[in-house]
Write an enzyme that holds these catalytic residues in place. Structure first.
Site, mmCIF file in Angstrom:
data_model
loop_
_atom_site.group_PDB
_atom_site.id
_atom_site.type_symbol
_atom_site.label_atom_id
_atom_site.label_comp_id
_atom_site.label_asym_id
_atom_site.label_seq_id
_atom_site.Cartn_x
_atom_site.Cartn_y
_atom_site.Cartn_z
ATOM 1 N N GLU A 114 0.834 -1.202 0.000
ATOM 2 C CA GLU A 114 0.000 0.000 0.000
ATOM 3 C C GLU A 114 0.864 1.245 0.000
ATOM 4 O OE1 GLU A 114 -1.555 0.225 4.498
ATOM 5 O OE2 GLU A 114 -1.866 -1.737 3.576
ATOM 6 N N LYS A 116 2.429 4.759 1.165
ATOM 7 C CA LYS A 116 2.749 5.469 2.415
ATOM 8 C C LYS A 116 2.520 6.957 2.151
ATOM 9 C CE LYS A 116 6.279 5.878 6.007
ATOM 10 N NZ LYS A 116 6.196 7.345 6.141
ATOM 11 N N ASP A 118 2.161 10.891 2.671
ATOM 12 C CA ASP A 118 3.006 11.822 3.410
ATOM 13 C C ASP A 118 2.124 12.893 4.049
ATOM 14 O OD1 ASP A 118 5.332 12.809 4.434
ATOM 15 O OD2 ASP A 118 5.974 13.815 2.615
ATOM 16 N N TYR A 226 -5.890 3.004 6.410
ATOM 17 C CA TYR A 226 -5.042 1.858 6.083
ATOM 18 C C TYR A 226 -5.034 0.738 7.127
ATOM 19 C CZ TYR A 226 -1.892 4.723 8.964
ATOM 20 O OH TYR A 226 -1.355 5.490 9.969
ATOM 21 N N LYS A 313 11.035 3.534 1.631
ATOM 22 C CA LYS A 313 11.013 4.975 1.360
ATOM 23 C C LYS A 313 11.570 5.254 -0.040
ATOM 24 C CE LYS A 313 9.982 7.594 4.180
ATOM 25 N NZ LYS A 313 10.560 8.112 5.427
ATOM 26 N N CYS A 407 15.596 47.568 -16.408
ATOM 27 C CA CYS A 407 14.322 47.001 -15.972
ATOM 28 C C CYS A 407 13.576 46.427 -17.171
ATOM 29 C CB CYS A 407 13.468 48.072 -15.298
ATOM 30 S SG CYS A 407 11.804 47.496 -14.855
ATOM 31 N N CYS A 410 10.100 48.850 -17.493
ATOM 32 C CA CYS A 410 10.127 50.274 -17.830
ATOM 33 C C CYS A 410 11.433 50.718 -18.483
ATOM 34 C CB CYS A 410 9.855 51.115 -16.587
ATOM 35 S SG CYS A 410 11.172 51.049 -15.348
ATOM 36 N N CYS A 425 15.053 48.012 -9.712
ATOM 37 C CA CYS A 425 14.608 49.096 -10.588
ATOM 38 C C CYS A 425 14.278 50.305 -9.712
ATOM 39 C CB CYS A 425 13.375 48.670 -11.386
ATOM 40 S SG CYS A 425 12.599 50.047 -12.279
ATOM 41 N N CYS A 431 6.993 52.480 -12.691
ATOM 42 C CA CYS A 431 7.182 51.110 -13.170
ATOM 43 C C CYS A 431 5.924 50.306 -12.820
ATOM 44 C CB CYS A 431 8.429 50.502 -12.523
ATOM 45 S SG CYS A 431 8.819 48.838 -13.084
#
Length: 671
Positions: A114, A116, A118, A226, A313, A407, A410, A425, A431
């Site tokens: 089955e 696992k 998390d 489970y 794991k 930038c 702009c 900037c 801007c």
């Protein structure tokens, strides 16, 4: 309608809604549209409101949770919740299976494989087909009772369907936060400038321990089960018991499979090592259990784990994908962030297309070239992370990625502050991404809390010319808002109502909402309590500002520079004229003392007299300081119930006094 018919309708609606909930949340196969479901729920809510005498705590209407909670008490587990032995090797799983056969003297052994999941472990107790208690794993011997929060999880049955369940039994499972809900939650927290959850496991665990079940309900937890425990279980095998549990309404993973040979176990591992990436929730491995309950009993347990089960794991996920291009994005403070735009790759349950490269130094240290193949990881990380380059696959003519010098929005030449990695900037007021970013920040929940204006609406308001700065929000009309494509009648009214309500937001949050560089939520509180009103704040010299606790020279200079700009003073004045709060309330002023001046506190545990946030507020109002971890500089630990054992041990080791609620309240003169 007579009372008997009303009661029958309430009963029918509850059963029908529960069936639809099960179809949607457990079977993933909705049987009605969201609109039709909402109509059923609304009708049930109306009838229950009219007839409170037929209220039932298990009604679907209570799944939203209550705003009231008294914290958590602890309860012992009927059966200890042991941990599993771990392995990262297929060979060690095979050795485990060999040990089982030896221990059982060569008896045939069927294994159940089955997922696992998390998340965070949970134990549910059912009596006469109804959920009566939910307890976290805790230390394995006892855990926190979180029944009210668990009741809000729609995939968990409050009363069982079908037949054949024992009068009393325990079922164990994993509370998880699906990837979609996790990404949504972190997007919300990022927008509100709150710390992001590192992974769905942490988010699920933190959510389950919230003191507000309504917030738990909103976040969208899920659960997979489970293991079934009880004296009169329907079957003699683990697998069959879980299939029975499925028929009672529990969500049992379709990955649960009987395996009758070593080859089948190895094939199961190889399959799910790849297939797990397509699951809607986070997984970190597989579990293999002996199927026969009699064999489980004969094998027994060690002090820490059962001998009849082992966890395999998975390795941390890593993917290799091609860099399409690097974009450079402008934040509300003007910082330019490089972002790697990638060929889409599946990683930890989500499709990854972008990953931040943070700054110019990172690009240089990774030595990233155009069209490089990049290694991306997401194992346990908040966001996808570029961890390396496959230089062997680099094209001979590939050129290094160069950081921009202007930038991207702009065109202003970028500047780099001394001692900092970020390029900025300087065109703060011309801007557009910076202006839109400040607007998004201003309307955020922990700032002015203006509902209905998110990233897209903020951009639309600016692009349409309706809002050029944050003060323009208070001049918006219904007619203007409904000209935007994304907004209808109800949304426009909601925004206007929220704007009106934001005039009541306290002064400290207004300071935070202004987007003064380096002034975060905590600093804004310190400033508000010290300066008391906006006029004093705008007139204070840097030296005086720097004397405020936690402010210091850099923040003080930033505040002075901010209010030296005529545009910012004009915005403040327009906000004042609109009715926004520009001074601290007298109530707050009256509660300030220096009783805790110079004292540093760490708060841990669950409290009954005030919430954790209220205690933090009381500490600050009385001149104290809050920190998150215990050190030699900590003066007191304010401890409630269920204080974490690690903090308890560290406080004892460093000799830091631990005080309870009553002691603390006496310290500040509240008997």
């Amino acid at each position: 309608m007579d009372t008997e018919k009303i009661h029958d309708e309430i009963t029918r609606l509850r059963r029908e809604i529960e069936r639809h909930n099960h179809s949607y949340y457990v079977d993933n196969a909705p049987t009605v549209s969201d609109h039709d479901f909402d109509i059923l729920m609304k009708r049930l809510e109306e009838l229950e409101k009219e007839h409170p005498e037929w209220d039932d705590p298990d009604s679907p209407t209570h799944r939203v949770g209550s705003d009231l909670s008294k914290g958590f008490v602890q309860a012992p587990h009927i059966h200890p919740m042991l941990s599993l032995g771990n392995t990262y090797s297929v060979g060690e799983v095979d050795e485990f299976l060999g040990r089982l056969r030896d221990s059982l003297n060569g008896q045939p052994v069927t294994i159940v494989g089955e997922m696992k999941f998390d998340g965070t472990s949970i134990s549910l107790i059912y009596e006469h087909g109804r959920l009566v208690r939910a307890v976290t794993r805790g230390d394995g011997e006892k855990g926190d009772v979180v029944t009210d929060n668990v009741r809000t999880i729609r995939s968990i049955p409050l009363h069982l369907q079908g037949e054949g369940w024992p009068e009393s039994f325990e079922i164990r499972g994993e509370i998880v936060l699906p990837w979609k809900a996790f990404d949504r939650l972190n997007s919300e927290r990022e927008f509100q400038e709150e710390p992001l959850f590192a992974n769905p496991r942490n988010a699920a665990a933190g959510t389950l321990k919230l003191l507000n079940p309504a917030e738990v309900a909103r976040r969208g937890l899920d659960a997979y089960f489970y293991y079934l425990i009880g004296d009169n279980l329907p079957c003699d095998t683990h697998y069959e018991n879980m299939q029975q549990a499925r028929s009672w309404g529990f969500k049992v993973s379709d990955a649960m499979t009987r395996l009758n040979s070593l080859e089948a176990v190895d094939a199961y591992i190889n399959h799910w090592d790849k297939a797990r990436k397509e699951l809607p929730v986070a997984t970190d491995g597989l579990v293999f259990k002996v199927d026969s309950l009699r064999q489980q009993l004969n094998l027994g347990t060690t002090a820490k784990s059962p001998r009849w089960a082992i966890a395999y794991k998975f390795q941390a996920e890593r993917a290799l994908t091609r860099l399409r291009f690097v974009s450079f994005e402008v934040g509300r403070t003007g910082v330019i962030t490089p972002v790697a735009n990638l060929e889409p790759v599946l990683l930890s349950g989500t499709i990854v297309k972008r990953a931040s490269l943070h700054n110019a130094d990172i690009i240089q240290s990774l030595d990233i070239h155009q069209d490089d193949m990049l290694y991306v990881e997401k194992g346990g990380e908040i966001i996808p992370k570029i961890t390396g380059v496959d230089t062997d696959s680099r094209r001979p003519d590939a050129t290094p990625v160069e950081f921009v010098d202007r930038c991207p929005s702009c065109g202003s030449p970028l500047t780099r502050l001394e001692g900092e990695a970020a390029w900025v900037c300087p065109n703060k007021y011309g801007c557009s991404p910076q202006i839109i970013g400040r607007l998004e920040h201003f309307v955020g929940r922990r700032m002015m809390n203006i509902d209905g204006i998110g990233e897209e609406i903020s951009a639309d308001l600016f692009a349409s010319g309706l809002v050029k700065d944050i003060a323009d929000l208070y001049s918006l009309t219904y007619e203007q808002l409904t000209t935007l494509e994304r907004l209808g009648h109800k949304s426009a009214l909601n925004i206007l109502h929220s704007i009106d309500e934001s005039r009541k937001v306290p002064f400290e949050r207004v300071i935070y909402a202004l987007s003064i560089p380096y002034v975060g939520e905590t600093i804004a509180k310190k400033i508000a309590r010290s300066v008391r009103d906006i006029d004093r704040l705008m007139s204070m010299p840097a030296g005086e500002l720097a004397s405020i606790e936690n402010v210091g020279p850099r923040i003080a200079d930033s505040i002075v520079e901010f209010f030296a700009e005529p545009v910012n003073r004009s915005i403040v004045e327009r906000l004042r004229q609109a009715g926004v709060t520009m001074s601290a309330s007298e109530d707050t002023a009256g509660t300030q003392t220096d009783l805790l001046n110079g004292k540093t506190f760490v708060i841990s545990g669950v409290f009954t007299r005030h919430s954790r946030d209220q205690y933090k507020e009381l500490i600050e109002l009385n001149g104290g300081k809050n920190t998150g971890s215990i050190s030699k500089k900590t003066d007191f630990v304010l401890a409630g119930d269920n204080m974490g054992p690690a903090k308890l041990e560290k406080a004892a080791k460093l000799g830091v006094p631990i005080i309870d609620e009553d002691t603390f309240l006496r310290m500040i003169g509240q008997e």
